[in-house]
Write a protein that holds these residues in place. Structure first.
Motif, PDB file in Angstrom:
ATOM      1  N   GLY A   2      -2.218   9.215  -1.065  1.00 36.08           N
ATOM      2  CA  GLY A   2      -3.256   9.476  -0.086  1.00 36.08           C
ATOM      3  C   GLY A   2      -2.690   9.779   1.293  1.00 36.08           C
ATOM      4  O   GLY A   2      -1.507   9.566   1.568  1.00 36.08           O
ATOM      5  N   LEU A  17      -0.008   1.254   8.447  1.00 36.31           N
ATOM      6  CA  LEU A  17      -0.805   0.527   7.461  1.00 36.31           C
ATOM      7  C   LEU A  17      -0.934  -0.950   7.830  1.00 36.31           C
ATOM      8  O   LEU A  17      -1.969  -1.566   7.570  1.00 36.31           O
ATOM      9  CB  LEU A  17      -0.179   0.682   6.072  1.00 36.31           C
ATOM     10  CG  LEU A  17      -0.267   2.107   5.504  1.00 36.31           C
ATOM     11  CD1 LEU A  17       0.610   2.234   4.266  1.00 36.31           C
ATOM     12  CD2 LEU A  17      -1.704   2.483   5.182  1.00 36.31           C
ATOM     13  N   TYR A  29      -4.453  -2.881   8.122  1.00 38.83           N
ATOM     14  CA  TYR A  29      -4.837  -4.101   7.415  1.00 38.83           C
ATOM     15  C   TYR A  29      -5.050  -5.272   8.366  1.00 38.83           C
ATOM     16  O   TYR A  29      -5.834  -6.186   8.068  1.00 38.83           O
ATOM     17  CB  TYR A  29      -3.827  -4.416   6.313  1.00 38.83           C
ATOM     18  CG  TYR A  29      -4.008  -3.496   5.137  1.00 38.83           C
ATOM     19  CD1 TYR A  29      -5.132  -3.613   4.321  1.00 38.83           C
ATOM     20  CD2 TYR A  29      -3.112  -2.462   4.874  1.00 38.83           C
ATOM     21  CE1 TYR A  29      -5.339  -2.753   3.266  1.00 38.83           C
ATOM     22  CE2 TYR A  29      -3.322  -1.587   3.819  1.00 38.83           C
ATOM     23  CZ  TYR A  29      -4.438  -1.740   3.023  1.00 38.83           C
ATOM     24  OH  TYR A  29      -4.658  -0.869   1.971  1.00 38.83           O
ATOM     25  N   HIS A  66       0.840  -1.199   0.000  1.00 31.43           N
ATOM     26  CA  HIS A  66       0.000   0.000   0.000  1.00 31.43           C
ATOM     27  C   HIS A  66       0.875   1.250   0.000  1.00 31.43           C
ATOM     28  O   HIS A  66       0.657   2.190  -0.775  1.00 31.43           O
ATOM     29  CB  HIS A  66      -0.920  -0.008   1.223  1.00 31.43           C
ATOM     30  CG  HIS A  66      -1.804   1.193   1.330  1.00 31.43           C
ATOM     31  ND1 HIS A  66      -3.158   1.108   1.512  1.00 31.43           N
ATOM     32  CD2 HIS A  66      -1.542   2.541   1.305  1.00 31.43           C
ATOM     33  CE1 HIS A  66      -3.690   2.312   1.560  1.00 31.43           C
ATOM     34  NE2 HIS A  66      -2.713   3.200   1.450  1.00 31.43           N
ATOM     35  N   ILE A 102       0.055   2.965  -3.387  1.00 31.80           N
ATOM     36  CA  ILE A 102      -1.027   3.939  -3.182  1.00 31.80           C
ATOM     37  C   ILE A 102      -0.407   5.084  -2.390  1.00 31.80           C
ATOM     38  O   ILE A 102      -0.714   5.312  -1.223  1.00 31.80           O
ATOM     39  CB  ILE A 102      -2.219   3.301  -2.433  1.00 31.80           C
ATOM     40  CG1 ILE A 102      -2.589   1.954  -3.057  1.00 31.80           C
ATOM     41  CG2 ILE A 102      -3.427   4.227  -2.458  1.00 31.80           C
ATOM     42  CD1 ILE A 102      -3.692   1.204  -2.322  1.00 31.80           C
ATOM     43  N   VAL A 106      -6.669  -6.828  -2.310  1.00 31.21           N
ATOM     44  CA  VAL A 106      -7.849  -5.975  -2.405  1.00 31.21           C
ATOM     45  C   VAL A 106      -8.585  -6.053  -1.072  1.00 31.21           C
ATOM     46  O   VAL A 106      -8.566  -7.093  -0.405  1.00 31.21           O
ATOM     47  CB  VAL A 106      -8.777  -6.406  -3.570  1.00 31.21           C
ATOM     48  CG1 VAL A 106      -9.372  -7.785  -3.327  1.00 31.21           C
ATOM     49  CG2 VAL A 106      -9.899  -5.383  -3.781  1.00 31.21           C
ATOM     50  N   THR A 107      -9.203  -4.959  -0.669  1.00 31.59           N
ATOM     51  CA  THR A 107     -10.001  -4.948   0.552  1.00 31.59           C
ATOM     52  C   THR A 107     -11.355  -4.320   0.269  1.00 31.59           C
ATOM     53  O   THR A 107     -11.507  -3.494  -0.644  1.00 31.59           O
ATOM     54  CB  THR A 107      -9.321  -4.144   1.674  1.00 31.59           C
ATOM     55  OG1 THR A 107      -9.199  -2.771   1.275  1.00 31.59           O
ATOM     56  CG2 THR A 107      -7.945  -4.697   1.998  1.00 31.59           C
ATOM     57  N   PHE A 119     -12.388  -0.798  -0.693  1.00 31.84           N
ATOM     58  CA  PHE A 119     -11.554   0.158   0.038  1.00 31.84           C
ATOM     59  C   PHE A 119     -10.243   0.451  -0.687  1.00 31.84           C
ATOM     60  O   PHE A 119      -9.854   1.612  -0.853  1.00 31.84           O
ATOM     61  CB  PHE A 119     -11.220  -0.380   1.443  1.00 31.84           C
ATOM     62  CG  PHE A 119     -12.395  -0.543   2.352  1.00 31.84           C
ATOM     63  CD1 PHE A 119     -13.459   0.349   2.336  1.00 31.84           C
ATOM     64  CD2 PHE A 119     -12.439  -1.602   3.252  1.00 31.84           C
ATOM     65  CE1 PHE A 119     -14.537   0.191   3.190  1.00 31.84           C
ATOM     66  CE2 PHE A 119     -13.511  -1.766   4.109  1.00 31.84           C
ATOM     67  CZ  PHE A 119     -14.561  -0.881   4.078  1.00 31.84           C
ATOM     68  N   SER A 120      -9.547  -0.606  -1.081  1.00 34.09           N
ATOM     69  CA  SER A 120      -8.224  -0.421  -1.681  1.00 34.09           C
ATOM     70  C   SER A 120      -7.861  -1.645  -2.505  1.00 34.09           C
ATOM     71  O   SER A 120      -8.294  -2.770  -2.218  1.00 34.09           O
ATOM     72  CB  SER A 120      -7.154  -0.195  -0.602  1.00 34.09           C
ATOM     73  OG  SER A 120      -7.118  -1.277   0.317  1.00 34.09           O
ATOM     74  N   ILE A 121      -7.056  -1.415  -3.524  1.00 32.23           N
ATOM     75  CA  ILE A 121      -6.527  -2.503  -4.350  1.00 32.23           C
ATOM     76  C   ILE A 121      -5.154  -2.073  -4.843  1.00 32.23           C
ATOM     77  O   ILE A 121      -4.942  -0.914  -5.199  1.00 32.23           O
ATOM     78  CB  ILE A 121      -7.477  -2.830  -5.531  1.00 32.23           C
ATOM     79  CG1 ILE A 121      -6.970  -4.029  -6.341  1.00 32.23           C
ATOM     80  CG2 ILE A 121      -7.693  -1.623  -6.425  1.00 32.23           C
ATOM     81  CD1 ILE A 121      -7.982  -4.549  -7.351  1.00 32.23           C
ATOM     82  N   ALA A 122      -4.205  -2.996  -4.829  1.00 29.38           N
ATOM     83  CA  ALA A 122      -2.851  -2.685  -5.287  1.00 29.38           C
ATOM     84  C   ALA A 122      -2.183  -3.944  -5.796  1.00 29.38           C
ATOM     85  O   ALA A 122      -2.429  -5.048  -5.282  1.00 29.38           O
ATOM     86  CB  ALA A 122      -2.020  -2.069  -4.157  1.00 29.38           C
ATOM     87  N   SER A 168      -1.148   6.701   3.395  1.00 25.71           N
ATOM     88  CA  SER A 168       0.209   6.289   3.040  1.00 25.71           C
ATOM     89  C   SER A 168       1.258   7.140   3.744  1.00 25.71           C
ATOM     90  O   SER A 168       2.355   6.665   4.042  1.00 25.71           O
ATOM     91  CB  SER A 168       0.404   6.370   1.527  1.00 25.71           C
ATOM     92  OG  SER A 168      -0.401   5.425   0.860  1.00 25.71           O
TER      93      SER A 168
END
Length: 266
Positions: free
Chosen positions: A22, A32, A36, A15, A19, A60-61, A119-122, A25
């Protein structure tokens, strides 16, 4: 089954590196990892991870709002405190965290948007274009569907064109193209059905305000400039000042007309 600590640390590091524009980060990989871990332990969220022989290559979340996750982070307070120690003397970051925690119970998106969200993907750069991101996205969609959640929302900065292209290719449908700008609202709970009975107070008209339903609530609304969460605050100071002024005007309008409006609605 919960992921092990090494996996959670790799997710936090991924992340932080992928990412990287933001606010979260800026708090560092250790924070982080706590975030998670909370997502992984929450009954209201999911963390899906893809690995190869060398470790995590993507994640991914998603879930039904960040409130339960922030609550889980607070319950993990020893690790949270250790993660926050390096930034305790950075007031701007501390204030940002407090603002996030203050909003933890305000996850209702309003209107017709789904409550659940991605929420998030990376994905690590070396694995992009290999189908990893697609598998993660469809894995999250399948997770939601298995829990009778047929749709979920995705919030994407306007300037993130590659992300928009990816989500559109996955079947996501933009819902705010051509829509009005973001807004500040005063919400009257349980009164959405009475929207047709309301006469907009004159003071609300003068600031460009209007009344509309928002979920089950009735909202007294004034639109504000659109902000981009990935752009620096300093580049958007004028827009923020305008939004704060309009919020203040809306409050003054409510102070002047709120009692009469409530009486009118019964």
């Amino acid at each position: 089954m919960p992921h092990d600590e090494n996996t959670l640390r790799q997710v936090g590091a991924l992340h932080s590196s992928c990412i990287d524009q933001g606010f979260l980060s800026s708090l560092g990989p250790r924070f982080l990892t706590v975030l998670y871990r909370a997502i992984d332990r929450s009954d209201d969220a999911v963390l899906i991870v893809e690995t190869d022989g060398n470790g995590v290559i993507g994640f991914v979340t998603g879930g039904s709002g960040m409130g339960p996750i922030y609550g889980q982070m607070i319950r993990d307070w020893p690790n949270l405190i250790l993660a926050l120690l390096p930034i305790l003397f950075q007031p701007r970051k501390v204030l940002g965290i407090l603002e996030i925690l203050k909003r933890r119970d305000k996850d209702d998106p309003g209107g017709d948007l789904p409550r659940h969200e991605l929420f998030s993907i990376a994905v690590v750069p070396a694995a992009r274009g290999t189908g990893v991101a697609e598998r993660l996205y469809h894995g999250l969609a399948a997770h939601f569907l298995a829990r009778n959640v047929p749709a979920f929302r995705i919030v994407v900065g306007e300037t993130l064109t590659p992300a928009h292209r990816f989500y559109t290719r996955m079947g996501a449908k933009p819902v705010d193209k051509g829509a009005s700008s973001p807004s500040v609202k005063i919400m009257l709970g349980g009164m959405a059905a009475k929207v047709g009975r309301v006469v907009v107070p004159g003071g609300l008209h003068t600031i460009g305000g209007y009344i509309r339903p928002a979920g089950r609530s009735l909202g007294l609304v004034t639109d504000t400039p659109r902000l981009d969460t990935v752009r620096p605050f300093t580049d958007q100071r004028t827009a923020v000042d305008t939004a704060l002024r309009k919020a203040s005007d809306l409050k003054e309008g409510w102070d002047a007309h709120g009692a009469a409006l409530r009486e009118h609605l019964g």
